[in-house]
Design a protein around this motif. Sequence first.
Motif, PDB file in Angstrom:
ATOM      1  N   UNK A  26     -36.177  48.793  27.070  1.00  0.00           N
ATOM      2  CA  UNK A  26     -37.306  49.715  26.891  1.00  0.00           C
ATOM      3  C   UNK A  26     -37.094  50.998  27.693  1.00  0.00           C
ATOM      4  N   UNK A  27     -36.403  50.874  28.815  1.00  0.00           N
ATOM      5  CA  UNK A  27     -36.128  52.056  29.629  1.00  0.00           C
ATOM      6  C   UNK A  27     -34.958  52.868  29.078  1.00  0.00           C
ATOM      7  N   UNK A  45     -28.688  49.627  28.710  1.00  0.00           N
ATOM      8  CA  UNK A  45     -28.104  48.407  28.163  1.00  0.00           C
ATOM      9  C   UNK A  45     -28.996  47.232  28.569  1.00  0.00           C
ATOM     10  N   UNK A  53     -39.782  61.325  25.166  1.00  0.00           N
ATOM     11  CA  UNK A  53     -40.310  59.956  25.304  1.00  0.00           C
ATOM     12  C   UNK A  53     -39.728  59.310  26.553  1.00  0.00           C
ATOM     13  N   UNK A  54     -40.505  58.493  27.228  1.00  0.00           N
ATOM     14  CA  UNK A  54     -39.906  57.699  28.302  1.00  0.00           C
ATOM     15  C   UNK A  54     -38.866  56.756  27.682  1.00  0.00           C
ATOM     16  N   UNK A  55     -37.704  56.661  28.322  1.00  0.00           N
ATOM     17  CA  UNK A  55     -36.665  55.781  27.755  1.00  0.00           C
ATOM     18  C   UNK A  55     -36.235  56.235  26.381  1.00  0.00           C
ATOM     19  N   UNK A  88     -33.478  57.203  25.011  1.00  0.00           N
ATOM     20  CA  UNK A  88     -32.127  57.042  24.452  1.00  0.00           C
ATOM     21  C   UNK A  88     -32.090  56.160  23.201  1.00  0.00           C
ATOM     22  N   UNK A  89     -32.702  54.981  23.269  1.00  0.00           N
ATOM     23  CA  UNK A  89     -32.656  54.110  22.085  1.00  0.00           C
ATOM     24  C   UNK A  89     -33.374  54.719  20.882  1.00  0.00           C
ATOM     25  N   UNK A  90     -34.578  55.267  21.070  1.00  0.00           N
ATOM     26  CA  UNK A  90     -35.214  55.911  19.919  1.00  0.00           C
ATOM     27  C   UNK A  90     -34.343  57.013  19.301  1.00  0.00           C
ATOM     28  N   UNK A 126     -31.407  55.342  17.371  1.00  0.00           N
ATOM     29  CA  UNK A 126     -31.904  54.787  16.103  1.00  0.00           C
ATOM     30  C   UNK A 126     -32.145  55.894  15.086  1.00  0.00           C
ATOM     31  N   UNK A 136     -24.441  52.333  26.318  1.00  0.00           N
ATOM     32  CA  UNK A 136     -25.577  51.848  25.528  1.00  0.00           C
ATOM     33  C   UNK A 136     -25.187  51.695  24.063  1.00  0.00           C
ATOM     34  N   UNK A 141     -25.138  47.572  22.112  1.00  0.00           N
ATOM     35  CA  UNK A 141     -26.009  47.048  21.053  1.00  0.00           C
ATOM     36  C   UNK A 141     -25.256  46.904  19.734  1.00  0.00           C
ATOM     37  N   UNK A 165     -25.595  49.612  16.536  1.00  0.00           N
ATOM     38  CA  UNK A 165     -25.080  50.979  16.402  1.00  0.00           C
ATOM     39  C   UNK A 165     -23.643  50.989  15.907  1.00  0.00           C
TER      40      UNK A 165
END
Lengths: 511, 182
Positions: free
Chosen positions: A280-281, A284, B33-35, B37-39, B42, B73, B77, B80
């Motif tokens: 969420x942060x 990894x 957004x906080x955090x 990177x993943x958004x 995606x 990262x 996952x 990706x």
Amino acid sequence: MTATVYVPRDSAAVSVGAHAVAAAIAAAAAGRGERVRLVRNGSRGLLWLEPLIEVATASGRIAYGPVQAHDVEGLFAADVLRGGAHPLRLGPTAEIGWLARQQRLSFARTGVVDPLSADDYEAHGGLVALRAALAMAGDALVEQVASSGLRGRGGAGFPAGIKWRTVRQAQADQKYVACNADEGDSGTFSDRMLLEGDPFTLLEGMAIAGLAVGATVGYVYLRSEYPDARAVLRAAIETARARGWLGDSVLGSSRAFDVHLRIGAGAYICGEETAMLESLEGKRGIVRAKPPLPAIAGLWGKPTLVHNVMTLAAVPWIVQHGGAAYAAIGSGRSRGTLPVQLAGNVARGGLVEVPFGTTLRELLVDYGGGTRSGRPIRAVQVGGPLGAYVPSSAFDLPLDYEAFAAAGFLVGHGGVVVFDDTVDLGRMARFAMAFCAAESCGKCTPCRIGSTRGVEVLDKILAGEQREANTALLRDLCDTMTHGSLCAMGGLLPMPVLSALDHFPEDFGKG
Amino acid sequence: MPSTATNGAAPASPATPTQFAIVDASIARLGDLPGALLPILHDVQDQLGFVPEAADARIAAALNLSLAEVHGVVTFYHDFRRAPPGDHVLRICRAEACQAVGGERLEQHLAAHGLGAGATSADGRLTVEAVYCLGNCALGPSVQFDGELHGRVDERRLDQLLGAAGILPRGGCGCGRQGGCR
Ligand SMILES: Cc1cc2nc3c(=O)[nH]c(=O)nc-3n(C[C@H](O)[C@H](O)[C@H](O)COP(=O)(O)O)c2cc1C
Ligand code: SF4
Ligand code: FES
């Protein structure tokens, strides 16, 4: 008169043709000049009968299933819109024994309501608990949950009340509620069914949790493998905000709680709560050492209440009916109901919400109806990929965290995967090791190296190579993993491996 | 059908200006957004089908992260990709509940067509990926085809699915597999 027809949008129903059925119904109705209101509801959970459609009649909802698109013309010819007789007619939905015998608390609305209709939600008892919660002191709310005996449904079965108390008492400028919707366990789909069929119940549960512990922001961490759940939940969050159920002033109370949706990226370990927080942060998914507990220092170092979807979805019922009412259901220290998921080689698979104390045999025979293949059941894996392979001699065991643990088994997230007598438990043990090798976060050696070594040793055993020596080595390895792993991934992996070896030794080489 | 591996094994293709524009737009929209990177990752993959390696540095700079962090990262996952997938993506469930109803036969069937998990067909029409559970465990074997879930899939239904998308000739491919293509 407009007839109301329910055709599930649940992705399991869609996976066997529900969209085509809905289209065929619309076409057939148009062709006959019949007015039909199509509701795309969640699933009732009788998955082997999907697509299961329902028609609203004067005498209640009448079910038909499993319906394929090519059945629709025949159904209309049989006057389906008024509940007409047809070989696929199952009768009044509420009277189907498989459903009627269950005790649906968390799943009371799933399959009944239109998942995205806020009005439907309220008409079926939604928001009663949130309104009550807004009138209660935080401590009293925490006590309701504590006295209900509710335990975490994500796997560990930790008492929810203790967690709530810890987060409530923690002092911080910001606290969070983090809902774990990673649902990575094979054989489980209850989170998905609720998210697709009754998402407002989760949002209501999260809002109540936020009020109780003093958190104003919630996150749902949803696995990427569930695109349909993502679409429904995203729309539900928007509707809830538009209605003022979420936001700066929940139901006009001037108290804030909002929910944000985040999507995982295909890593099983991100279901582990600290790996989920890392993810969420934006990092990894590497497991954090505990302490500190997430309840003290979780998301961005702030106190965070982490719960599985099912745990949070039980909260509105508990607040509405009182902790004592929930605690009156169940067995031993396992209180309330468990939404069990019957999966794999099972004749009547689906969602069975029953009180703790129900035996595996009732689930497998009375509900499951044996295997889909018609062959005898040889083993069931309960509790996901880290759960044990349970032999038929143990089928009278009641669903109960302590009873399962005493027998060396896991309740986990309530997934029950059925295998017939063609299963090779040696192969399944190897699969468990290989899965762990592929999905380990890599932080600690027993799990990272141990699982790879485990695959090698199992290959030798299965090839009949020095069976005794290698089996002793495998047990040693499992011992190291059990005691030396940082989290339950490596720590529990020996459970499927050793249960297979202990209960089905004939599947482990001949040597 | 010969195949080429794509998951990380293929050489990274240099990113085009259009790709950079998409990456920059994602950063602009989601970077706060906080955090984030993943958004962002995606969002980039949703639009491009993969995350170009050349995008890592831009994302790192925008989020005040090191290149190694972003790279770490992306590679951690499974979702990706580093290279574009085929026109269609088929994800086959490999987990226990689907194995209990013979799910591994689907992978064997595709392997007979030269399509292993993690591979894209030489004509670029299809990428096959393995997944662990699609949440359809009572109605297995399960696959996800271009994002849509399919249950109780046997070799015949798989061929129909691929045939309808024009990937295999309708009615099977003539591989002669018993109980397979028809
Ligand atoms: C490897 C691993 C995977 C897990 N996966 C999940 C998951 O997918 N969903 C979940 O709710 N909990 C999962 N858990 C349990 C979480 O760590 C945590 O206990 C849970 O989210 C807490 O919520 P609860 O108290 O409501 O159960 C997993 C644990 C481990 C060790
Ligand atoms: S047991 Fe495995 S998954 Fe858990 S922290 Fe150690 S390496 Fe990571
Ligand atoms: S195990 Fe295949 S969908 Fe769950």
